[in-house]
Design a protein around this motif. Structure first.
Motif, PDB file in Angstrom:
ATOM      1  N   LYS A 113      34.996  63.702  29.733  1.00  0.00           N
ATOM      2  CA  LYS A 113      35.064  65.113  29.382  1.00  0.00           C
ATOM      3  C   LYS A 113      35.761  65.851  30.515  1.00  0.00           C
ATOM      4  O   LYS A 113      35.649  65.470  31.683  1.00  0.00           O
ATOM      5  N   ARG A 114      36.470  66.893  30.175  1.00  0.00           N
ATOM      6  CA  ARG A 114      37.188  67.677  31.164  1.00  0.00           C
ATOM      7  C   ARG A 114      36.593  69.078  31.244  1.00  0.00           C
ATOM      8  O   ARG A 114      36.112  69.619  30.241  1.00  0.00           O
ATOM      9  N   LYS A 115      36.645  69.627  32.447  1.00  0.00           N
ATOM     10  CA  LYS A 115      36.100  70.954  32.662  1.00  0.00           C
ATOM     11  C   LYS A 115      36.806  71.580  33.844  1.00  0.00           C
ATOM     12  O   LYS A 115      37.333  70.876  34.708  1.00  0.00           O
ATOM     13  N   LEU A 211      38.831  61.058  44.236  1.00  0.00           N
ATOM     14  CA  LEU A 211      37.625  61.681  44.760  1.00  0.00           C
ATOM     15  C   LEU A 211      36.589  61.816  43.650  1.00  0.00           C
ATOM     16  O   LEU A 211      36.762  62.602  42.711  1.00  0.00           O
ATOM     17  N   PHE A 212      35.518  61.028  43.745  1.00  0.00           N
ATOM     18  CA  PHE A 212      34.407  61.084  42.807  1.00  0.00           C
ATOM     19  C   PHE A 212      33.193  61.636  43.560  1.00  0.00           C
ATOM     20  O   PHE A 212      32.805  61.099  44.596  1.00  0.00           O
ATOM     21  N   GLU A 268      36.951  65.686  35.761  1.00  0.00           N
ATOM     22  CA  GLU A 268      36.604  64.796  34.649  1.00  0.00           C
ATOM     23  C   GLU A 268      35.281  64.122  34.979  1.00  0.00           C
ATOM     24  O   GLU A 268      35.002  63.796  36.128  1.00  0.00           O
ATOM     25  N   TYR A 269      34.470  63.880  33.957  1.00  0.00           N
ATOM     26  CA  TYR A 269      33.194  63.198  34.158  1.00  0.00           C
ATOM     27  C   TYR A 269      32.838  62.402  32.917  1.00  0.00           C
ATOM     28  O   TYR A 269      33.412  62.584  31.858  1.00  0.00           O
TER      29      TYR A 269
END
Length: 269
Positions: A113-115, A211-212, A268-269
């Motif tokens: 999902k994008r935010k 980068l997470f 994104e997640y």
């Protein structure tokens, strides 16, 4: 609509007879090459600067702070703390490269999902920005991370007014420390941004940094080069949203809640 301007006035009010001017050059200990755009300053004090393209800096320190340590730091190098009194007699400072233990990154195929996080605005009606050449000055926003393994993909900000012929910023990404303020920098080397146009939307690709993050982080832009005295540089901003800022290299962070500088990040997640 009425224009709202937030000025980060960074004047240092010290008298000429109560200060010491320190001039040094910072070099790589192995190559003897100049260390460019290193942060130099007294920790948690608004007395700091940034080295230039020759690795040189000039730092004005009140005599009342000459017993304090000056911190010299740059991503990729070991931090060096030197008493201001000693630094006044050192024309050359050498920094050694730092080694990092990088965490293994595993790539998984999954639906994402994008935010967009931060203060998403490109408004020209409300602006805030830099109005002086205090090197090392930063302003940024907190990203509220709600999902594990959230990847930072793209940073955006909009330049509304620019009185300079050219610009260069450093982008910094900080962990949230135990006090809830910007702490350790997540990057291992400097990320420089040179906007292609004087004004308009600037987009910075963060995807190749992989980068997470699992917790809140802070993203900032830092003023690192003296372009001469002008009336300033202004970005889109909005009411509320919050802005984190500090006045110079190594200074403590402050929070302005009423105005949010327009820095926003696609994740994104």
């Amino acid at each position: 609509m009425r224009i709202i301007c937030i000025y980060f006035f960074l004047a240092l009010f010290v008298t000429a007879h109560s200060q010491t001017i320190i001039k040094c050059q910072v070099l790589d200990s192995a190559t003897k090459a100049p260390v460019i755009f290193a942060n130099v300053g007294i920790v948690s004090k608004a007395f700091g600067t940034v080295t230039d393209e020759k690795g040189e800096f000039k730092l004005t320190v009140p005599d009342s702070l000459m017993n304090q340590k000056v911190r010299i730091s740059l991503l990729g190098y070991k931090i060096k703390d030197i008493p201001a009194k000693s630094l006044a007699n050192k024309p050359l400072i050498f920094l050694s490269e730092a080694s990092y233990n990088l965490s293994e990154v595993s790539v998984k195929l999954k639906k994402t999902k994008r935010k967009t996080l931060g203060n998403e605005t490109t408004s020209k009606a409300a602006t805030c920005g830099f109005t002086s050449n205090n090197l090392g000055c930063e302003m940024g926003v907190k990203l509220n991370i709600k999902h594990k393994e959230t990847q930072l993909k793209k940073l955006s900000f909009n330049i509304v007014r620019n009185d300079y012929d050219s610009l260069i910023f450093r982008v910094n990404i900080y962990k949230k420390n135990k006090d809830g303020v910007p702490g350790e920098n997540l990057l291992t080397k400097s990320l420089f941004v040179t906007p292609p146009n004087k004004t308009g939307l600037v987009e910075v690709d963060l995807s190749k940094l992989y980068l997470f993050v699992d917790d809140d982080v802070f993203v900032s832009i830092e003023w690192i080069k003296d372009f001469g005295n002008t009336t300033g540089l202004f970005f889109s901003c909005q009411l509320f949203g919050g802005t984190w800022y500090r006045q110079a290299s190594q200074d403590k962070w402050s929070h302005l809640g009423a105005i949010g500088v327009g820095l926003f990040v696609d994740v994104e997640y």
